[in-house]
Scaffold this active site. Structure first.
Site, mmCIF file in Angstrom:
data_model
loop_
_atom_site.group_PDB
_atom_site.id
_atom_site.type_symbol
_atom_site.label_atom_id
_atom_site.label_comp_id
_atom_site.label_asym_id
_atom_site.label_seq_id
_atom_site.Cartn_x
_atom_site.Cartn_y
_atom_site.Cartn_z
ATOM 1 N N ASP A 45 102.964 -26.672 46.098
ATOM 2 C CA ASP A 45 102.151 -27.058 45.070
ATOM 3 C C ASP A 45 100.821 -27.557 45.586
ATOM 4 O O ASP A 45 100.730 -28.567 46.369
ATOM 5 C CB ASP A 45 102.775 -28.238 44.288
ATOM 6 C CG ASP A 45 101.695 -28.324 43.057
ATOM 7 O OD1 ASP A 45 101.984 -27.831 42.155
ATOM 8 O OD2 ASP A 45 100.865 -29.332 43.218
ATOM 9 N N TYR A 50 91.956 -29.279 46.460
ATOM 10 C CA TYR A 50 92.665 -29.865 47.829
ATOM 11 C C TYR A 50 91.913 -29.379 49.113
ATOM 12 O O TYR A 50 91.992 -29.810 50.145
ATOM 13 C CB TYR A 50 94.323 -29.755 47.800
ATOM 14 C CG TYR A 50 94.979 -30.074 46.752
ATOM 15 C CD1 TYR A 50 94.384 -30.940 45.723
ATOM 16 C CD2 TYR A 50 96.450 -29.874 46.532
ATOM 17 C CE1 TYR A 50 95.110 -31.506 44.670
ATOM 18 C CE2 TYR A 50 96.998 -30.255 45.616
ATOM 19 C CZ TYR A 50 96.450 -31.334 44.413
ATOM 20 O OH TYR A 50 97.194 -31.606 43.592
ATOM 21 N N LYS A 75 95.903 -24.706 41.253
ATOM 22 C CA LYS A 75 95.247 -25.009 40.170
ATOM 23 C C LYS A 75 93.747 -24.867 40.032
ATOM 24 O O LYS A 75 93.142 -24.817 40.849
ATOM 25 C CB LYS A 75 95.538 -26.658 40.085
ATOM 26 C CG LYS A 75 96.832 -27.101 40.374
ATOM 27 C CD LYS A 75 97.175 -28.442 39.889
ATOM 28 C CE LYS A 75 98.466 -28.805 40.622
ATOM 29 N NZ LYS A 75 98.429 -29.094 42.024
ATOM 30 N N HIS A 108 93.837 -27.682 35.871
ATOM 31 C CA HIS A 108 94.195 -29.002 36.557
ATOM 32 C C HIS A 108 93.996 -30.302 35.708
ATOM 33 O O HIS A 108 95.056 -31.268 35.601
ATOM 34 C CB HIS A 108 93.125 -29.203 37.823
ATOM 35 C CG HIS A 108 93.579 -29.924 39.024
ATOM 36 N ND1 HIS A 108 93.425 -29.473 40.283
ATOM 37 C CD2 HIS A 108 94.735 -31.180 38.925
ATOM 38 C CE1 HIS A 108 94.197 -30.345 40.941
ATOM 39 N NE2 HIS A 108 94.771 -31.356 40.179
HETATM 40 P P1 NAD Z 1 103.712 -38.970 46.185
HETATM 41 O O1 NAD Z 1 104.353 -39.767 44.945
HETATM 42 O O2 NAD Z 1 104.659 -37.692 46.523
HETATM 43 O O3 NAD Z 1 103.754 -39.747 47.342
HETATM 44 C C1 NAD Z 1 103.291 -39.365 48.536
HETATM 45 C C2 NAD Z 1 103.317 -40.639 49.330
HETATM 46 O O4 NAD Z 1 104.690 -41.290 49.721
HETATM 47 C C3 NAD Z 1 102.665 -40.358 50.657
HETATM 48 O O5 NAD Z 1 101.949 -41.425 51.189
HETATM 49 C C4 NAD Z 1 103.967 -40.619 51.681
HETATM 50 O O6 NAD Z 1 103.721 -40.905 52.828
HETATM 51 C C5 NAD Z 1 104.978 -41.143 50.859
HETATM 52 N N1 NAD Z 1 106.241 -40.791 51.234
HETATM 53 C C6 NAD Z 1 106.786 -39.604 51.029
HETATM 54 N N2 NAD Z 1 108.067 -39.351 51.436
HETATM 55 C C7 NAD Z 1 108.322 -40.718 51.810
HETATM 56 C C8 NAD Z 1 109.539 -41.324 52.339
HETATM 57 N N3 NAD Z 1 110.732 -40.398 52.359
HETATM 58 N N4 NAD Z 1 109.625 -42.426 52.583
HETATM 59 C C9 NAD Z 1 108.601 -43.308 52.582
HETATM 60 N N5 NAD Z 1 107.304 -42.939 51.807
HETATM 61 C C10 NAD Z 1 107.209 -41.506 51.620
HETATM 62 O O7 NAD Z 1 102.433 -38.671 45.688
HETATM 63 P P2 NAD Z 1 101.350 -37.242 45.620
HETATM 64 O O8 NAD Z 1 101.270 -36.545 47.019
HETATM 65 O O9 NAD Z 1 100.187 -37.680 44.976
HETATM 66 O O10 NAD Z 1 102.282 -36.422 44.322
HETATM 67 C C11 NAD Z 1 102.991 -35.290 44.778
HETATM 68 C C12 NAD Z 1 102.305 -34.041 44.860
HETATM 69 O O11 NAD Z 1 101.838 -33.817 43.224
HETATM 70 C C13 NAD Z 1 100.931 -33.949 45.362
HETATM 71 O O12 NAD Z 1 101.189 -33.481 46.775
HETATM 72 C C14 NAD Z 1 100.292 -32.757 44.657
HETATM 73 O O13 NAD Z 1 100.920 -31.591 44.790
HETATM 74 C C15 NAD Z 1 100.743 -33.081 43.134
HETATM 75 N N6 NAD Z 1 99.792 -33.900 42.392
HETATM 76 C C16 NAD Z 1 99.166 -33.500 41.382
HETATM 77 C C17 NAD Z 1 97.946 -34.066 40.853
HETATM 78 C C18 NAD Z 1 97.380 -33.563 39.494
HETATM 79 O O14 NAD Z 1 96.719 -33.950 39.031
HETATM 80 N N7 NAD Z 1 98.220 -32.206 38.926
HETATM 81 C C19 NAD Z 1 97.737 -35.381 41.226
HETATM 82 C C20 NAD Z 1 98.073 -35.818 42.372
HETATM 83 C C21 NAD Z 1 99.327 -35.095 43.037
#
Ligand code: NAD
Length: 276
Positions: A45, A50, A75, A108
């Site tokens: 994704d 990004y 997106k 988005h």
């Molecule tokens: P997330 O909730 O996946 O959190 C990521 C954080 O969690 C990172 O800092 C990472 O270090 C930590 N983490 C990951 N695995 C871990 C583990 N096993 N143990 C401890 N910590 C851990 O947040 P995200 O990246 O914002 O969301 C996931 C995806 O959603 C994004 O990468 C993106 O592709 C998508 N996204 C979309 C939008 C949107 O507006 N559509 C906005 C934000 C994110």
């Protein structure tokens, strides 16, 4: 390890667990996505904003994995909403990704202040008809935005990608999605580390009971709730941990105790107010 496939309302299927690349440094994206593909992820994704679609594309190409085994989402950025620019933005994303089509193309954010998302959606329908996007959907849409799309077009979005984690469980929007045949994808499934999800007693208790990590419990809660989820991590160890979630099952009681964490706690922007 088999990732379940979810059937979308247009007949296409999406792997329920994927890998997200928000805030992955463009210079490191190829290496990080290569790690994710080696770990076993097949659903990626990304987004134009990004700035890392090129790295994602390079990793896909270098992997040699057949295109039809991958599910790639990108997106459309807010400034590209509107009839003229949508096609150009799609073409640019495809060029950066090195692909002829994406599996899922999303608006988005609705940006209701611009009032261009319905026109944008009508062009997205054409991109689907042209084969550039196999499925089309939206992100950060609230019910009124979805209702406007339903009233003004022929296509129910395949998914709505929204902020969703135990403290912000989005029950009403999920229920509305289910009513209209639209799947819900979670962004920020681990709360983006912005509150102590892993320290929540319900999450800790389930983790101890199954001998797994709190992150694995959180991902499992999403999967068992029927949500499509793609946690992000730069660390290969955590990528592997987050993918290793098919060897245990949360009980009804454990699911209910994690459901009870819900307290309407957003960690990101409110789509009704976002003006970026
Ligand atoms: P997330 O909730 O996946 O959190 C990521 C954080 O969690 C990172 O800092 C990472 O270090 C930590 N983490 C990951 N695995 C871990 C583990 N096993 N143990 C401890 N910590 C851990 O947040 P995200 O990246 O914002 O969301 C996931 C995806 O959603 C994004 O990468 C993106 O592709 C998508 N996204 C979309 C939008 C949107 O507006 N559509 C906005 C934000 C994110």
């Amino acid at each position: 390890m088999t990732v379940p496939q979810i059937k979308l309302n247009d007949g296409n299927s999406i792997p329920q667990l994927g890998f997200g690349v928000f805030k992955v440094d463009p210079d490191e994206t190829e290496r990080i996505v290569t790690d994710a593909l080696e770990v076993g992820y097949r659903h990626l994704d990304t987004a134009m904003i990004y700035g890392n679609e090129t790295g994602v594309g390079n990793a896909i190409k270098a992997s040699g994995i057949p295109r039809d085994e991958l599910f790639i989402t990108t997106k459309l950025w807010n400034s590209d909403q509107g009839t003229d620019s949508v096609r150009d933005a799609m073409d640019l994303s495809l060029e950066k990704l090195g692909l002829e089509s994406v599996d899922l193309y999303l608006i988005h954010w609705p940006r209701p202040d611009l009032d261009r998302y319905l026109d944008t959606w009508l062009t997205m329908e054409q991109l689907k008809a042209d084969g550039k996007a196999r499925s089309i959907g939206v992100s950060n849409f609230h019910r009124p935005h979805l209702e406007k799309i339903l009233a003004g077009s022929e296509t129910v979005p395949a998914v709505n990608q929204i902020e969703l984690h135990p403290a912000f469980a989005q029950r009403d929007l999920r229920a509305f999605g289910a009513e209209i045949g639209m799947h819900t994808e979670a962004w920020g499934p681990l709360g983006q580390g912005k509150y102590d999800l892993f320290g929540e007693p319900a999450v800790q208790a389930a983790a101890e009971a199954h001998g797994v990590s709190p992150a694995q419990v959180a991902i499992r809660w999403h999967l068992q709730s029927g949500i499509i989820v793609f946690p992000k991590s730069n660390s290969r160890e955590r990528m592997a941990e987050n993918f290793d979630v098919f060897g245990f099952e949360l009980s009804g009681e454990q699911m209910a105790s994690i459901d009870a964490i819900d307290r309407d706690q957003r960690v990101g922007a409110n789509p009704d107010e976002a003006t970026f």
